[in-house]
Design a protein around this motif. Structure first.
Motif, short mmCIF file in Angstrom:
data_model
loop_
_atom_site.label_atom_id
_atom_site.label_comp_id
_atom_site.label_asym_id
_atom_site.label_seq_id
_atom_site.Cartn_x
_atom_site.Cartn_y
_atom_site.Cartn_z
N PRO A 1 -9.27 13.64 1.81
CA PRO A 1 -9.94 12.78 0.46
C PRO A 1 -10.42 13.38 -0.66
N ALA A 2 -10.73 14.82 -0.49
CA ALA A 2 -11.75 15.22 -1.57
C ALA A 2 -11.40 16.79 -1.82
N TYR A 3 -10.25 17.26 -1.54
CA TYR A 3 -10.03 18.68 -1.89
C TYR A 3 -8.52 18.87 -2.34
N MET A 4 -8.55 19.14 -3.78
CA MET A 4 -7.44 19.18 -4.45
C MET A 4 -7.03 20.55 -5.00
N ILE A 5 -5.68 20.99 -4.70
CA ILE A 5 -5.08 22.49 -5.59
C ILE A 5 -4.19 22.00 -6.44
N THR B 1 -22.42 11.50 -2.67
CA THR B 1 -24.02 11.57 -2.66
C THR B 1 -24.54 10.25 -2.74
N GLY B 2 -23.73 9.23 -2.70
CA GLY B 2 -24.17 7.77 -2.37
C GLY B 2 -23.16 6.89 -2.68
N PRO B 3 -23.45 5.52 -2.38
CA PRO B 3 -22.18 4.61 -2.52
C PRO B 3 -21.35 4.60 -3.59
N ASP B 4 -22.04 4.87 -4.77
CA ASP B 4 -21.58 5.11 -6.16
C ASP B 4 -21.90 6.31 -7.08
N SER B 5 -21.68 7.26 -6.29
CA SER B 5 -22.18 8.70 -6.91
C SER B 5 -21.57 9.82 -6.23
N PHE B 6 -20.99 10.69 -6.88
CA PHE B 6 -20.53 11.96 -6.10
C PHE B 6 -20.65 13.13 -7.02
N LEU B 7 -20.72 14.27 -6.12
CA LEU B 7 -20.87 15.57 -6.99
C LEU B 7 -19.28 16.38 -7.07
N LEU B 8 -18.98 16.39 -8.33
CA LEU B 8 -17.86 16.80 -8.72
C LEU B 8 -17.87 18.35 -8.94
N GLN B 9 -17.04 19.22 -8.20
CA GLN B 9 -16.95 20.66 -8.40
C GLN B 9 -15.46 21.13 -8.68
N TYR B 10 -15.46 22.04 -9.72
CA TYR B 10 -14.07 22.33 -9.85
C TYR B 10 -14.12 24.05 -10.28
N GLY B 11 -13.25 24.72 -9.73
CA GLY B 11 -12.93 26.17 -10.18
C GLY B 11 -11.74 26.39 -10.74
N ILE B 12 -11.61 27.40 -11.38
CA ILE B 12 -10.38 28.11 -11.92
C ILE B 12 -10.20 29.34 -11.66
N THR B 13 -8.99 29.65 -11.37
CA THR B 13 -8.59 31.16 -11.12
C THR B 13 -7.35 31.19 -11.87
N VAL B 14 -7.03 32.67 -12.59
CA VAL B 14 -5.80 32.77 -13.18
C VAL B 14 -5.19 33.85 -12.82
N GLU C 1 -20.30 18.97 -11.75
CA GLU C 1 -20.95 17.74 -12.63
C GLU C 1 -21.30 16.59 -11.64
N HIS C 2 -22.43 16.02 -11.84
CA HIS C 2 -22.76 14.82 -11.18
C HIS C 2 -22.42 13.69 -11.69
N ILE C 3 -21.71 12.82 -11.01
CA ILE C 3 -21.21 11.59 -11.35
C ILE C 3 -22.00 10.24 -10.58
N ASP C 4 -22.73 9.51 -11.88
CA ASP C 4 -23.52 8.51 -11.19
C ASP C 4 -22.88 7.23 -11.67
N GLY C 5 -22.98 6.23 -11.00
CA GLY C 5 -22.25 4.90 -11.37
C GLY C 5 -20.86 4.47 -11.03
N SER C 6 -20.25 5.40 -10.26
CA SER C 6 -18.79 5.40 -10.09
C SER C 6 -18.59 5.90 -8.45
N HIS C 7 -17.85 5.30 -7.60
CA HIS C 7 -17.34 5.61 -6.33
C HIS C 7 -16.27 6.78 -6.47
N CYS C 8 -16.33 7.87 -5.50
CA CYS C 8 -15.11 8.93 -5.79
C CYS C 8 -13.68 8.55 -5.73
N ARG C 9 -13.57 7.06 -5.08
CA ARG C 9 -12.15 6.95 -5.33
C ARG C 9 -11.66 6.58 -6.80
#
Length: 311
Positions: free
Chosen positions: A151-155, A178-191, A79-87
């Protein structure tokens, strides 16, 4: 590796090794070389503006049993997030209260530990019986341990209990600015494959959880895209250690020489959820009474359970 435009072929040292249509390769045909590692079926790339060698001691851990086939195939979404810093995403690590208001669940236990390059959220929760969607379901119980490795990898290790059916879920959430106020969010699931279930059924469960988690993430996305960032927010004690988390996060945005001990020193904080749950339980009971009187089932939970993560 070859460029798909003109088929220039490159080696792992960053130099061009062959140009199929040329008699010789220009001496200056070289590019930046990045050190890499494969962890949890993902390719990780070391990037450091100061040019230091990769610090492999800070790699996230390999999930035990993953390579041995004990888990389902990964289900990935982006999901690409525009208008928000990844913090804004990282702030959720300490945000206990939003799980009730945004994700429709009672966080019954909530604790944070920050140390060195890791930040962890420990949480136990149960779903709200007065809400559908989100994570609302009175019969869903969850134990969650979510750790950011850098800063950017969560398990996120999730132990879910729905009507007595327990499932071990692992979520990996990673993002790239991807910019001062945007980031690409990626999330994966395994069971973890439940004993006695065939692979097809286990993969189906994993896909359902991925869909549910994606819906939960979208609840946060709507806020990130519309909220105004506040650098010095006014907080109450139960809002959690926001400033301490931001101080930990700052170490990844300065030169190594400017990293201060307080950014990496061990810090622990547990939110007392007693007052919050007393109020919330009473509020939910009043909602259920009103719904019963009005015959309103619009918010009554139905369908598949939802899961909650460290976001």
């Amino acid at each position: 590796m070859a460029c798909p435009f003109h088929d220039w072929r490159w080696g792992g040292d960053g130099r061009c090794k062959q140009i199929p249509y040329a008699r010789r390769v220009p001496l200056r045909a070289r590019t930046q070389r990045y050190e890499t590692a494969i962890v949890n079926d993902q390719l990780l790339v070391w990037h450091d503006p100061e040019g230091s060698a990769a610090d492999r001691d800070i790699l996230p851990p390999q999930l035990p049993g993953l390579a041995e086939g004990e888990y389902t195939r990964w289900v990935w979404n982006a999901e690409h997030i525009d208008g928000s810093h990844c913090r804004e995403l990282i702030d959720n690590v300490v945000d206990m209260a939003h799980f009730y208001y945004v994700h429709f669940a009672f966080p019954t236990s909530f604790r944070n530990v920050f140390e060195d390059h890791t930040a962890t959220q420990f949480m136990e929760s149960k779903g709200r019986p007065d809400k559908a969607g989100g994570y609302g379901d009175a019969e869903l119980f969850l134990k969650s341990e979510a750790t950011y490795y850098g800063p950017a990898y969560m398990i996120n290790w999730l132990d879910t209990d729905y009507k007595g059916f327990r499932t071990e879920v692992v979520l990996v959430n990673c993002h790239v600015p991807t910019g001062p106020d945007s980031f690409l969010l990626q999330y994966g699931i395994t069971v973890k494959k439940p004993e006695g279930l065939d692979d097809k059924t286990a993969d189906y469960i994993a896909k359902k959880y991925a869909t549910m988690f994606g819906e939960g993430f979208l609840q946060d996305v709507h806020i990130w895209k519309n909220k105004v960032p506040v650098q010095n927010p006014l907080l109450c004690e139960e809002d959690g250690p926001v400033y301490q988390l931001r101080r930990w996060y700052e170490q990844f945005y300065v030169d190594v020489a400017d990293v201060r001990p307080e950014m990496r020193d061990r810090f622990e904080f547990e939110v007392d959820t007693t007052k919050a749950n007393e109020f919330w339980q009473a509020e939910v009971a009043d909602n259920l009474r009103r719904m019963a009187e009005e015959g309103d089932q619009g918010d009554a939970p139905a369908g598949d359970p939802q899961i909650m993560s460290g976001t």
